[in-house]
Design a protein around this motif. Sequence first.
Motif, short mmCIF file in Angstrom:
data_model
loop_
_atom_site.label_atom_id
_atom_site.label_comp_id
_atom_site.label_asym_id
_atom_site.label_seq_id
_atom_site.Cartn_x
_atom_site.Cartn_y
_atom_site.Cartn_z
N SER A 105 3.70 38.59 -7.10
CA SER A 105 5.15 38.68 -6.92
C SER A 105 5.71 39.80 -7.78
CB SER A 105 5.82 37.34 -7.28
OG SER A 105 5.55 37.00 -8.64
N GLY A 106 6.91 40.24 -7.42
CA GLY A 106 7.55 41.31 -8.17
C GLY A 106 8.51 42.09 -7.29
N PRO A 107 9.35 42.91 -7.88
CA PRO A 107 10.32 43.68 -7.10
C PRO A 107 9.65 44.72 -6.21
CG PRO A 107 10.30 44.40 -9.38
CD PRO A 107 9.43 43.18 -9.32
N GLY A 111 3.83 47.94 -6.47
CA GLY A 111 2.42 48.02 -6.12
C GLY A 111 1.78 46.73 -5.65
N LYS A 112 2.58 45.78 -5.18
CA LYS A 112 2.02 44.50 -4.73
C LYS A 112 1.07 44.68 -3.55
CE LYS A 112 6.03 42.67 -3.87
NZ LYS A 112 6.86 43.86 -4.22
N SER A 113 1.52 45.43 -2.55
CA SER A 113 0.69 45.64 -1.36
C SER A 113 -0.57 46.41 -1.69
CB SER A 113 1.49 46.38 -0.28
OG SER A 113 2.61 45.63 0.14
N TRP A 114 -0.45 47.40 -2.58
CA TRP A 114 -1.62 48.20 -2.97
C TRP A 114 -2.66 47.32 -3.63
CZ3 TRP A 114 -4.99 49.63 -6.62
CH2 TRP A 114 -5.70 50.84 -6.46
N LEU A 115 -2.23 46.48 -4.56
CA LEU A 115 -3.18 45.59 -5.24
C LEU A 115 -3.82 44.61 -4.26
CD1 LEU A 115 -1.16 44.79 -8.50
CD2 LEU A 115 -3.11 46.35 -8.27
N ALA A 116 -3.01 44.09 -3.33
CA ALA A 116 -3.54 43.17 -2.33
C ALA A 116 -4.61 43.84 -1.48
CB ALA A 116 -2.41 42.63 -1.45
N GLY A 234 9.31 45.76 -13.49
CA GLY A 234 9.52 47.18 -13.76
C GLY A 234 10.12 47.92 -12.58
N PRO A 235 10.41 49.22 -12.78
CA PRO A 235 11.00 50.03 -11.71
C PRO A 235 9.98 50.39 -10.64
CG PRO A 235 10.54 51.38 -13.63
CD PRO A 235 10.26 49.97 -14.03
N SER A 236 10.48 50.87 -9.52
CA SER A 236 9.63 51.24 -8.40
C SER A 236 8.71 52.39 -8.75
CB SER A 236 10.49 51.62 -7.19
OG SER A 236 9.70 52.16 -6.17
N LEU A 237 7.42 52.21 -8.45
CA LEU A 237 6.46 53.29 -8.66
C LEU A 237 6.69 54.42 -7.67
CD1 LEU A 237 3.17 51.24 -9.22
CD2 LEU A 237 4.73 52.15 -10.93
N ARG A 238 7.27 54.12 -6.51
CA ARG A 238 7.54 55.16 -5.52
C ARG A 238 8.58 56.14 -6.08
NH1 ARG A 238 8.25 50.48 -2.20
NH2 ARG A 238 6.32 49.90 -1.15
#
Length: 251
Positions: A105-107, A111-116, A234-238
């Motif tokens: 979970s997270g904003p 990187g949630k999808s990347w880790l998945a 944290g803030p968006s990595l994008r």
Amino acid sequence: MLIHPMVERLRGLGLTAMADAFIEMQNQSAADDLTREDWLGLLVDREATSRDNKRLARRLSQARLRQNAVVEDTDFRTPRGLDRALFHKLAGCEWISHSQHLVISGPTGVGKSWLACALGHKACREGFSVLYRRAPRLFAELATARGEGRLPRMLAALERTRLLIIDDWGPEPLTAEQRRDLLEIVDDRCEKGSLLVTSQVPVNRWHDLVGDPTLGDAILDRVVHRAHRIELKGPSLRKRHAVTTQSDQGA
């Protein structure tokens, strides 16, 4: 003169990689010093490696992972609450062997999808069947399957998959049909397979997503209470990447 018949016989038996290795070794002078056991061992290793690679390619194709991510490229330097020890443990895939679950979970943009996808890729490498679906697409496919009379067959296919990744669940509440479908999916995976769910919505608000107290308790009891959890922040990595890219271009 014996090389050609041998190669054709190997190919006829479906041992293509072994046949190719046989030709290569015949053309290498260093192979003259090998014993017959070493020759055979090298040929068998080449065939086994080729078959392993083909099986991996087939699992990755069937998984349909959204991103080309691997656990070895995971970014631990950016502060986002990613526990290195926990992630390395999860990358070992023992949790999948034990039919446990994982919630990330997270904003948005952390990187949630990347880790998945990275964990899904590692699961494929470890020999597990994997299927990735964004939550909206999964529920749309279930609705279509229901309308076409294919729902039992689709649910059975999902049940056979060892790791089902449901990406980007929420923030819209589920419909009545979606609640029943999700409960069916979760219940089918009890002691048989693992779920990896990513969501922008904190777990303590998942009851609101389900939209029904009774079904919410049933679904969460089967998932959350048996799940490892990664809570990113944290803030968006994008945005960070975009700023860095613009800065590099300006330089």
